[in-house]
Every structure is written in structure tokens, then in C-alpha cells.
Design an enzyme around this catalytic site. Sequence first.
Site, short mmCIF file in Angstrom:
data_model
loop_
_atom_site.label_atom_id
_atom_site.label_comp_id
_atom_site.label_asym_id
_atom_site.label_seq_id
_atom_site.Cartn_x
_atom_site.Cartn_y
_atom_site.Cartn_z
N ARG A 210 -3.49 -16.51 13.87
CA ARG A 210 -4.67 -16.00 14.56
C ARG A 210 -5.01 -16.93 15.72
NH1 ARG A 210 -8.34 -15.09 9.07
NH2 ARG A 210 -6.84 -13.73 8.01
N GLY A 211 -5.13 -16.32 16.92
CA GLY A 211 -5.39 -17.15 18.08
C GLY A 211 -4.24 -18.12 18.29
N PHE B 120 -1.50 -16.38 8.46
CA PHE B 120 -2.76 -16.69 9.15
C PHE B 120 -2.53 -16.99 10.63
CE2 PHE B 120 -3.68 -17.73 4.68
CZ PHE B 120 -4.79 -16.94 4.48
N CYS C 277 0.85 -1.19 0.00
CA CYS C 277 0.00 0.00 0.00
C CYS C 277 0.88 1.24 0.00
CB CYS C 277 -0.89 0.00 1.24
SG CYS C 277 -2.01 -1.40 1.32
#
Length: 262
Positions: free
Chosen positions: A247-248, A245, A108
Site C-alpha cells: 500500500r502506497g 500489505f 471466494c
Amino acid sequence: MENAKYLKTVVIDKLIENEATEVEDVTIDESRLNLYLNGEKTISMMCIPKDQDAHAVGFLMSENVITSIDDIEELKVSEDGLRVDVKASINEDSLQNLYKEKTLTSGCGGGVTGTADGNLEIPFNQTSFKIKPETISSEVKIFYRESELYNLTGCVHKAMIYLLDGTTVTAEDIGRHNAIDKAIGKCKLQGLDTTKSVLFVSGRLSSEMVTKAVMHRIPVIVSRTAPTYLGVQTAHKHGITMIGFARGRKMNLYTHQGRIDV
């Protein structure tokens, strides 16, 4: 509030179930930073006008224009914060390659790099550094929870370097590549060793994100989101442990899984 000077207020119409209300909203400031190297303009970068000295150092070292922090003789940020002057011993070949290639990255903010062709002459990373998965999970939570500018605007990316002793160095910017350069630049300016560390980034793990880890001998790179195929291939080729990924208590280990101490 520390980050208030990087915020701008705009008036918007907020539409909820076909009913519009005029309200004030907060956006992030975006400025053009001009980087001068040995008196000559090298490049302009759109970024948040914050940590400009670290941004310049991280960018130049990521591009191999400067090979060591000791090569820098003088570094000065202008009073308005929109110009950084660096006086240093440089790798002229890398500087010319940056001018020649000027590859628009997928990050970005439209970053530019001269090291995106996948032909880096960097030794394979063979460090024995290891990290526990529960440490990664814990740091990912902290990484996203402690992001003031993102929480205020939803408009920035973040990078964090987790060092062997548990120290963390963070940076935020409108571009992922800028955030990484700033975090790395902060480490270099403080004399911190990144060869036994983990780079946490927001957003996808594309090849130019991995390349920055390669250039600074960072053995592990982590994101909550996905990698690109070229990102995976770059990590595999250069000995970087890639985790996506995260996550948790779940994460995908894409390359060089042996550094994850399970």
C-alpha cells in the site's frame, strides 16, 4: 459500457439514519460454467460468464491436467457462454487427483482444487528475475484504479499479471481463484511467458493462490492484504517471492526478498 452485460439491477431499501429510500442497485451476474474435457464433464464452476476460454485453460493448467497450451487440439465455448469443450492430451493422474481430492478452497466463490496438499513435485523457482519496489507500488495503484466491475458492484476480485516488458494482463471474477485462472489462461492463449512476471491479486494470499503461481513458474506474487501461514510456507518452499500489505510506498516482504531490487 463493455461490462454492462455482466450486471443485473435489483431494487433495494437504502437506509440512512433510520430513513429508508427505495432505489435501484447494481449487482454482478453469477453463472454456472460447465467444463467438458474430451467429451466428458469435468467440473462446474460458479463464475462471471466472461473469458470462459481463458478460465478453462488456466484452471486445467493450474491443476496440471494440461501441461502445455500445445496439448490443446480444440477449444469451444457454447453460444450461451455456459459450456466450454476442450479436446486435449491430458495428464490422467492429475485429472483423477482432481476428482479424488476436490478440496474446497478458501477463495471466494468456493473453488475446488486437487493441488492443495502442499506436496507439489515442482522444481524450486530459481529465476534471477527482479523488480523494483517503486514499480510494484505504481502497478498496485493502477491495479485497483482500473477495475470497472469492482467499482460498479464492489462484488468481484481481480488478478493481473505484470510481464517483463511492462505488459499487463488482467481478469475479474467473483472468486479470486477464478480471476487468477482467467489471467493466466489469457497469457497462455496469447503465448506470453509468465516465468518472468509478477502476479497481483486482490484479497488474501492463501496457499491455493500461491500454488497457482508455483504451477506457472510465476516468481513474485503481490497483494494489498495479508497472507495465511500456509501461504507463506508454500511460497518459501517453492521459491516464490511473497509480498503482502502493498500500500502506497510500503509493503511486507515475506519470502525470497532478493528479487526486490532495492
